[in-house]
Design a protein around this motif. Structure first.
Motif, PDB file in Angstrom:
ATOM      1  N   GLN A 135       0.827  -1.213   0.000  1.00  0.00           N
ATOM      2  CA  GLN A 135       0.000   0.000   0.000  1.00  0.00           C
ATOM      3  C   GLN A 135       0.850   1.248   0.000  1.00  0.00           C
ATOM      4  O   GLN A 135       0.559   2.214  -0.706  1.00  0.00           O
ATOM      5  CB  GLN A 135      -0.907   0.016   1.243  1.00  0.00           C
ATOM      6  CG  GLN A 135      -1.952  -1.063   1.259  1.00  0.00           C
ATOM      7  CD  GLN A 135      -2.902  -0.927   0.085  1.00  0.00           C
ATOM      8  OE1 GLN A 135      -2.783  -1.638  -0.889  1.00  0.00           O
ATOM      9  NE2 GLN A 135      -3.795   0.019   0.203  1.00  0.00           N
ATOM     10  N   GLN A 136       1.928   1.224   0.793  1.00  0.00           N
ATOM     11  CA  GLN A 136       2.799   2.394   0.828  1.00  0.00           C
ATOM     12  C   GLN A 136       3.464   2.621  -0.517  1.00  0.00           C
ATOM     13  O   GLN A 136       3.563   3.751  -1.005  1.00  0.00           O
ATOM     14  CB  GLN A 136       3.888   2.190   1.889  1.00  0.00           C
ATOM     15  CG  GLN A 136       3.442   2.575   3.260  1.00  0.00           C
ATOM     16  CD  GLN A 136       4.526   2.287   4.273  1.00  0.00           C
ATOM     17  OE1 GLN A 136       5.599   1.788   3.927  1.00  0.00           O
ATOM     18  NE2 GLN A 136       4.245   2.592   5.512  1.00  0.00           N
ATOM     19  N   CYS A 137       3.889   1.515  -1.113  1.00  0.00           N
ATOM     20  CA  CYS A 137       4.521   1.648  -2.425  1.00  0.00           C
ATOM     21  C   CYS A 137       3.539   2.225  -3.424  1.00  0.00           C
ATOM     22  O   CYS A 137       3.885   3.109  -4.223  1.00  0.00           O
ATOM     23  CB  CYS A 137       5.006   0.263  -2.861  1.00  0.00           C
ATOM     24  SG  CYS A 137       5.596   0.215  -4.532  1.00  0.00           S
ATOM     25  N   ARG A 138       2.298   1.745  -3.353  1.00  0.00           N
ATOM     26  CA  ARG A 138       1.294   2.268  -4.277  1.00  0.00           C
ATOM     27  C   ARG A 138       1.092   3.763  -4.075  1.00  0.00           C
ATOM     28  O   ARG A 138       1.046   4.543  -5.033  1.00  0.00           O
ATOM     29  CB  ARG A 138      -0.016   1.521  -4.071  1.00  0.00           C
ATOM     30  CG  ARG A 138      -1.078   1.947  -5.056  1.00  0.00           C
ATOM     31  CD  ARG A 138      -2.313   1.136  -4.881  1.00  0.00           C
ATOM     32  NE  ARG A 138      -2.107  -0.259  -5.244  1.00  0.00           N
ATOM     33  CZ  ARG A 138      -2.842  -1.254  -4.773  1.00  0.00           C
ATOM     34  NH1 ARG A 138      -3.808  -1.016  -3.913  1.00  0.00           N
ATOM     35  NH2 ARG A 138      -2.615  -2.499  -5.147  1.00  0.00           N
ATOM     36  N   ALA A 139       1.012   4.186  -2.805  1.00  0.00           N
ATOM     37  CA  ALA A 139       0.809   5.615  -2.541  1.00  0.00           C
ATOM     38  C   ALA A 139       1.974   6.433  -3.068  1.00  0.00           C
ATOM     39  O   ALA A 139       1.789   7.511  -3.661  1.00  0.00           O
ATOM     40  CB  ALA A 139       0.631   5.839  -1.042  1.00  0.00           C
ATOM     41  N   ALA A 140       3.213   5.898  -2.873  1.00  0.00           N
ATOM     42  CA  ALA A 140       4.378   6.634  -3.356  1.00  0.00           C
ATOM     43  C   ALA A 140       4.328   6.800  -4.870  1.00  0.00           C
ATOM     44  O   ALA A 140       4.617   7.877  -5.407  1.00  0.00           O
ATOM     45  CB  ALA A 140       5.657   5.906  -2.944  1.00  0.00           C
ATOM     46  N   TYR A 141       3.925   5.733  -5.557  1.00  0.00           N
ATOM     47  CA  TYR A 141       3.884   5.834  -7.005  1.00  0.00           C
ATOM     48  C   TYR A 141       2.774   6.747  -7.480  1.00  0.00           C
ATOM     49  O   TYR A 141       2.898   7.418  -8.507  1.00  0.00           O
ATOM     50  CB  TYR A 141       3.758   4.442  -7.643  1.00  0.00           C
ATOM     51  CG  TYR A 141       5.098   3.862  -7.975  1.00  0.00           C
ATOM     52  CD1 TYR A 141       5.707   2.945  -7.147  1.00  0.00           C
ATOM     53  CD2 TYR A 141       5.779   4.290  -9.097  1.00  0.00           C
ATOM     54  CE1 TYR A 141       6.956   2.442  -7.436  1.00  0.00           C
ATOM     55  CE2 TYR A 141       7.020   3.793  -9.398  1.00  0.00           C
ATOM     56  CZ  TYR A 141       7.603   2.865  -8.555  1.00  0.00           C
ATOM     57  OH  TYR A 141       8.842   2.383  -8.847  1.00  0.00           O
ATOM     58  N   VAL A 142       1.660   6.776  -6.739  1.00  0.00           N
ATOM     59  CA  VAL A 142       0.588   7.701  -7.141  1.00  0.00           C
ATOM     60  C   VAL A 142       1.061   9.133  -7.024  1.00  0.00           C
ATOM     61  O   VAL A 142       0.810   9.984  -7.884  1.00  0.00           O
ATOM     62  CB  VAL A 142      -0.673   7.444  -6.291  1.00  0.00           C
ATOM     63  CG1 VAL A 142      -1.679   8.547  -6.499  1.00  0.00           C
ATOM     64  CG2 VAL A 142      -1.292   6.125  -6.648  1.00  0.00           C
ATOM     65  N   LYS A 143       1.809   9.408  -5.932  1.00  0.00           N
ATOM     66  CA  LYS A 143       2.346  10.764  -5.788  1.00  0.00           C
ATOM     67  C   LYS A 143       3.314  11.081  -6.937  1.00  0.00           C
ATOM     68  O   LYS A 143       3.319  12.185  -7.487  1.00  0.00           O
ATOM     69  CB  LYS A 143       3.060  10.881  -4.439  1.00  0.00           C
ATOM     70  CG  LYS A 143       3.077  12.305  -3.948  1.00  0.00           C
ATOM     71  CD  LYS A 143       3.091  12.462  -2.461  1.00  0.00           C
ATOM     72  CE  LYS A 143       4.107  11.627  -1.766  1.00  0.00           C
ATOM     73  NZ  LYS A 143       5.226  12.370  -1.235  1.00  0.00           N
ATOM     74  N   ALA A 144       4.121  10.064  -7.295  1.00  0.00           N
ATOM     75  CA  ALA A 144       5.050  10.285  -8.408  1.00  0.00           C
ATOM     76  C   ALA A 144       4.280  10.606  -9.683  1.00  0.00           C
ATOM     77  O   ALA A 144       4.683  11.480 -10.468  1.00  0.00           O
ATOM     78  CB  ALA A 144       5.927   9.047  -8.605  1.00  0.00           C
ATOM     79  N   ILE A 145       3.159   9.917  -9.885  1.00  0.00           N
ATOM     80  CA  ILE A 145       2.362  10.179 -11.091  1.00  0.00           C
ATOM     81  C   ILE A 145       1.839  11.601 -11.080  1.00  0.00           C
ATOM     82  O   ILE A 145       1.834  12.283 -12.115  1.00  0.00           O
ATOM     83  CB  ILE A 145       1.186   9.191 -11.179  1.00  0.00           C
ATOM     84  CG1 ILE A 145       1.707   7.789 -11.395  1.00  0.00           C
ATOM     85  CG2 ILE A 145       0.240   9.582 -12.264  1.00  0.00           C
ATOM     86  CD1 ILE A 145       1.845   7.411 -12.801  1.00  0.00           C
ATOM     87  N   GLU A 146       1.438  12.093  -9.922  1.00  0.00           N
ATOM     88  CA  GLU A 146       0.953  13.487  -9.861  1.00  0.00           C
ATOM     89  C   GLU A 146       2.010  14.448 -10.365  1.00  0.00           C
ATOM     90  O   GLU A 146       1.757  15.302 -11.207  1.00  0.00           O
ATOM     91  CB  GLU A 146       0.613  13.840  -8.421  1.00  0.00           C
ATOM     92  CG  GLU A 146      -0.764  13.444  -7.985  1.00  0.00           C
ATOM     93  CD  GLU A 146      -0.991  13.875  -6.547  1.00  0.00           C
ATOM     94  OE1 GLU A 146      -1.626  13.120  -5.811  1.00  0.00           O
ATOM     95  OE2 GLU A 146      -0.516  14.971  -6.187  1.00  0.00           O
ATOM     96  N   VAL A 147       3.223  14.277  -9.825  1.00  0.00           N
ATOM     97  CA  VAL A 147       4.299  15.182 -10.232  1.00  0.00           C
ATOM     98  C   VAL A 147       4.580  15.039 -11.726  1.00  0.00           C
ATOM     99  O   VAL A 147       4.795  16.019 -12.444  1.00  0.00           O
ATOM    100  CB  VAL A 147       5.568  14.881  -9.410  1.00  0.00           C
ATOM    101  CG1 VAL A 147       6.735  15.673  -9.934  1.00  0.00           C
ATOM    102  CG2 VAL A 147       5.339  15.208  -7.964  1.00  0.00           C
TER     103      VAL A 147
END
Lengths: 260, 130
Positions: A135-147
């Motif tokens: 879940q944490q990894c997923r959240a990190a990647y979602v944030k990366a996608i935003e940027v």
């Protein structure tokens, strides 16, 4: 290159002079407006460039954090999550919406990212072990996608602005170096031709006046000579020849109807 | 004249990826991956066995597809098809170069930033050296 600025081929009349003057006024106004537009676009360009540079740097950091999170998840949940994820791909839950924004008269594309929340839940990765890391990894990647989406949006605006600036500058230079000198040359040509016509007229008038003066002088000379010879005083009618005035008055002596 | 390149207003466009396995897996986890009915995916996993031709084909396909708005490409993969990336000048889809685990981000090779390098004579893009 200075041979390029010729003049337009026009009939040198007063109407054409008015028409070409109006065009010159239009060209000057257009040139000033386009210059302003080019300046405004350049200001926007520099701003976007600065933002791009800073966003790219932060993107580098965010990608590092996210791959670190992925490594953690792989370590905890086992290496097999790769295959599970690859198998589980169906519909994209993160999508991108593109809009158009009008900046200083130029339509720039802009991306926003939207997420389909319902499609994201059907994922059984890491259900056996390591669920929290996943879940944490997923959240990190979602944030990366935003940027990344923001960066993509900046990049496309950047490229579009670049082209718009080039076109505007091309037009400004064309107006300044080709259109305006051509119109100015045309105006001076027309003025020159009109002046020459006026001078021709003036010269013609002067010539005719001089000719008439010489005619009158010649007549005066003739009369003076005749007066030297004869004693009778006959009036000199300007414009009537000496002989015909003489004949008129000579006839009047015999005619009773004419009372002088 | 108005802008001749029409930027399509799309309400749901995808993000394509051409990267190494770990990066792609991470993004797929986030939910970016899409497989449509004809089993066409919007990502390509590049490993040591992928040929340059495959990468070129995938790049060309992603940039001509109408429903893709962004293409993420790892920087070392971009270096392999550098000439294609540099000659690409459409605004949509946007090409973004991302770093990968073994190859950190190198701004000197970025196709977009290299075009405006002339603007940066004193300030350097990798502003680590002060």
């Amino acid at each position: 290159m200075s041979g390029q600025t010729q003049r337009l081929n026009v009939v040198p009349t007063v109407t054409m002079l008015g028409v070409v003057k109006a065009r010159l006024v239009g060209a000057t106004r257009g040139h000033a407006l386009l210059k302003k537009k080019s300046d405004a676009l350049t200001v926007q360009f520099r701003q976007i460039l600065k933002k791009i540079v800073s966003t790219k740097e932060s993107m580098g950091d965010i990608m590092k954090t996210s791959s670190f999170a992925l490594t953690e998840a792989k370590y905890v949940a086992g290496d097999n999550i790769k295959h599970v994820v690859l198998e589980n791909v169906r519909e994209a839950s993160l999508r991108v919406r593109s809009r158009q924004e009008n900046v200083a008269g130029v339509k720039l594309p802009k991306f926003d990212y939207t997420s389909d929340a319902d499609a994201a839940k059907s994922d059984l990765t890491g259900l056996a072990r390591g669920g929290q890391q996943v879940q944490q990894c997923r959240a990190a990647y979602v944030k990366a996608i935003e940027v990344l989406v923001e960066l993509a949006s900046l990049q496309t605006s950047f490229l579009t602005l670049d082209e718009a600036i080039k076109t505007t500058n091309r037009r400004v230079n064309a107006l300044e170096n080709v259109v305006k000198p051509r119109l100015e040359n045309t105006i001076s040509y027309i003025k020159g031709e009109l002046d020459e016509l006026e001078r021709e007229d003036f010269f013609r008038l002067k010539k005719i006046q001089g000719y008439k003066k010489r005619e009158i002088e010649k007549q005066l000379q003739l009369q003076l000579q005749l007066q030297m010879q004869s004693s009778s005083k006959l009036p000199v009618n300007i414009g009537v020849s000496f002989n015909s005035s003489h004949n008129l008055l000579a006839v009047a002596d015999k005619d009773d109807d004419i009372i002088f | 004249m108005a802008n001749r390149v029409q930027i399509p207003t799309n309400s749901s466009a995808l993000i394509a990826m051409i990267a190494d396995e770990d990066t792609v897996v991470g993004f797929l986890l986030a939910g970016v991956g899409n497989v449509d009915i004809r089993r066409k995916t919007n990502y390509l996993i590049v490993d040591s066995k992928t040929t340059v031709k495959q990468i070129e084909d995938a790049f060309k396909e992603f940039t001509t597809r109408e429903d893709i708005a962004i293409v993420l490409i790892s920087q070392y993969v971009a270096n392999m098809i550098r000439f294609l990336v540099d000659s690409y000048n459409k605004p949509v889809p946007a090409i973004l170069e991302i770093p990968s685990k073994d190859h950190p981000y190198d701004p000197a090779h970025d196709s977009v930033l290299s075009r405006v390098k002339y603007l940066f004579n004193t300030e350097s893009v990798a502003s680590g050296r002060r």
